[in-house]
Write a protein that holds these residues in place. Structure first.
Motif, short mmCIF file in Angstrom:
data_model
loop_
_atom_site.label_atom_id
_atom_site.label_comp_id
_atom_site.label_asym_id
_atom_site.label_seq_id
_atom_site.Cartn_x
_atom_site.Cartn_y
_atom_site.Cartn_z
N UNK A 82 -24.56 -9.18 -33.59
CA UNK A 82 -25.52 -9.46 -34.65
C UNK A 82 -26.83 -9.99 -34.07
N UNK A 83 -26.73 -10.89 -33.09
CA UNK A 83 -27.93 -11.46 -32.47
C UNK A 83 -28.70 -10.39 -31.69
N UNK A 84 -27.98 -9.55 -30.96
CA UNK A 84 -28.64 -8.48 -30.21
C UNK A 84 -29.35 -7.50 -31.16
N UNK A 85 -28.69 -7.15 -32.25
CA UNK A 85 -29.32 -6.26 -33.22
C UNK A 85 -30.58 -6.89 -33.80
N UNK A 86 -30.53 -8.19 -34.02
CA UNK A 86 -31.67 -8.89 -34.61
C UNK A 86 -32.89 -8.83 -33.70
N UNK A 87 -32.67 -8.69 -32.39
CA UNK A 87 -33.80 -8.65 -31.47
C UNK A 87 -34.69 -7.45 -31.72
N UNK A 88 -34.16 -6.42 -32.37
CA UNK A 88 -34.95 -5.23 -32.68
C UNK A 88 -35.64 -5.33 -34.04
N UNK A 89 -35.31 -6.36 -34.79
CA UNK A 89 -35.75 -6.40 -36.19
C UNK A 89 -36.82 -7.44 -36.47
N UNK A 90 -37.12 -8.31 -35.52
CA UNK A 90 -37.97 -9.45 -35.83
C UNK A 90 -38.76 -9.85 -34.60
N UNK A 91 -39.57 -10.88 -34.74
CA UNK A 91 -40.30 -11.41 -33.59
C UNK A 91 -39.34 -12.16 -32.67
N UNK A 92 -39.78 -12.39 -31.43
CA UNK A 92 -38.91 -13.11 -30.50
C UNK A 92 -38.62 -14.52 -30.99
N UNK A 93 -39.61 -15.20 -31.53
CA UNK A 93 -39.38 -16.57 -31.98
C UNK A 93 -38.38 -16.61 -33.14
N UNK A 97 -34.58 -18.35 -33.12
CA UNK A 97 -34.05 -19.24 -34.16
C UNK A 97 -32.72 -18.71 -34.68
N UNK A 98 -32.65 -17.40 -34.87
CA UNK A 98 -31.42 -16.76 -35.34
C UNK A 98 -30.29 -16.99 -34.35
N UNK A 99 -30.60 -16.82 -33.06
CA UNK A 99 -29.59 -17.05 -32.03
C UNK A 99 -29.07 -18.48 -32.05
N UNK A 100 -29.97 -19.45 -32.21
CA UNK A 100 -29.55 -20.85 -32.22
C UNK A 100 -28.57 -21.12 -33.35
N UNK A 101 -28.85 -20.54 -34.53
CA UNK A 101 -27.95 -20.75 -35.67
C UNK A 101 -26.58 -20.15 -35.40
N UNK A 102 -26.57 -18.91 -34.86
CA UNK A 102 -25.30 -18.27 -34.57
C UNK A 102 -24.53 -19.04 -33.49
N UNK A 103 -25.23 -19.46 -32.46
CA UNK A 103 -24.61 -20.20 -31.35
C UNK A 103 -23.97 -21.50 -31.87
N UNK A 104 -24.71 -22.24 -32.65
CA UNK A 104 -24.19 -23.50 -33.17
C UNK A 104 -22.98 -23.29 -34.06
N UNK A 105 -23.00 -22.17 -34.81
CA UNK A 105 -21.90 -21.90 -35.72
C UNK A 105 -20.58 -21.58 -35.03
N UNK A 106 -20.62 -21.29 -33.73
CA UNK A 106 -19.39 -21.03 -32.98
C UNK A 106 -18.58 -22.30 -32.72
#
Length: 258
Positions: free
Chosen positions: A212-223, A227-236
C-alpha cells in the motif's frame, strides 16, 4: 479449482495461482475472461491469499492481448465500458492486499502487457515477447499502459515502445526494467512458485502495508507519501506479527507469523 470456463484458480499454502486458460486463442482477453479474472481475484482475497501468481495456459502465451475480433466493431460507449472493465481488473491486481507475480511464459502484448504492468513483480521466461502493440491497430493502450509503463521504464523508453508498437524479447525487457528477472522456460513455474511461497511466508499485514505504501508513492507528493508511511509503520506496532518478529530476532529463532 474454479468453475470458470476461461480461467482456473488454484490455491495452496496461501498462494493463489490464476491462469488464463484460452490457449487456442493465445489467452486473449474477452469480456467473459476479464469478468472471470475479476471474480477470481475477489475470491482469492476473500480466501486471504498471501501471494498470487498470474500466468497463461499453454507454451506460447501469457496473454496475447485483448480480443480484437470483439473490439473491431465497438461503438465509443461500448469501448468505454470495455476500457472500464480492463481498468477494474488491472486496478484490482495493483491494489490486491498481497504481492501479485506475473509469470510471463510467452507473448504478452497489449492488454496482456498491461495486466503484467499492474503486478508487483514480473518474471519472464527466456522465450517471452512483450509489447504495447496497440498503435498498429489504430488505437492506444487503454488499460493503464500509458501510465504504468513510464513509471517502470522511464518516459523515453515508454514513448518508443508505445509509439512504435515494438515487441521486445525478455533480455531487452529486463534491461529496460520491464521485468525483474529471466529464467529458462522449463524452470519458470517452479521458480515463481518458490518466490510466491517465500512471499506467502512473510507477515501478511506488514506485506499488505508495504504494498500500500509503495503504491502510494505513485499517487501523491513525496511529503504526503512520507506521512502515509509513518501512519502505516506506526500501525504495525502492537500486532502479533510485530511482536513475534522482534521477539524471534532477539531470541535468534525463526518467527511464526499469523
Amino acid at each position: 479449482m474454479s468453475d470458470w470456463e476461461t480461467i482456473t484458480l488454484e490455491q495452496e499454502g496461501g498462494v493463489a495461482t490464476l491462469t488464463v486458460d484460452r490457449p487456442d486463442r493465445l489467452n486473449a482477453l474477452n469480456v467473459d475472461t476479464l469478468e472471470a479474472i475479476e471474480e477470481a481475484l475477489k475470491q482469492a482475497e476473500n480466501d486471504e491469499a498471501r501471494a498470487v501468481v498470474l500466468t497463461g495456459a499453454g507454451d506460447d502465451a501469457f496473454v496475447a492481448g485483448a480480443d480484437i475480433s470483439y473490439m473491431q466493431d465497438l461503438s465509443t460507449p461500448e469501448a468505454q465500458a470495455y476500457a472500464e472493465l480492463g481498468h477494474r481488473v488491472a486496478d484490482k491486481i495493483e491494489t490486491f492486499p498481497a504481492p501479485v507475480i506475473a509469470a510471463i511464459n510467452g507473448y504478452a502484448f497489449g492488454g496482456g502487457c498491461e495486466l503484467a504492468l499492474a503486478c508487483d513483480l514480473r518474471v519472464a521466461s527466456e522465450s517471452a515477447i512483450i509489447g504495447q502493440t496497440e498503435i498498429d491497430l489504430g488505437i492506444i493502450p487503454g488499460w493503464g499502459g500509458t501510465q504504468r509503463l513510464p513509471r517502470l521504464v522511464g518516459d523515453e523508453v515508454a514513448r518508443r515502445l508505445i509509439f512504435f508498437g515494438e515487441r521486445i524479447d525478455a533480455q531487452d525487457a529486463h534491461e529496460h526494467g520491464l521485468v525483474g528477472e529471466i529464467v529458462a522456460g522449463d524452470q519458470l513455474d517452479d521458480h515463481v512458485s518458490q518466490l510466491a511461497a517465500d512471499l506467502a511466508a512473510k507477515p501478511h499485514y506488514a506485506m499488505a502495508a508495504a504494498k500500500e505504501a509503495l503504491n502510494q508513492s505513485h499517487e501523491t507528493t513525496q511529503q504526503a507519501g512520507l506521512r502515509y508511511e509513518r501512519r502505516l509503520w506506526s500501525g504495525m506496532f502492537g500486532t502479533h506479527d510485530q511482536r513475534e518478529g522482534m521477539e524471534a530476532f532477539l531470541e535468534d529463532r525463526e518467527p511464526e507469523f499469523e
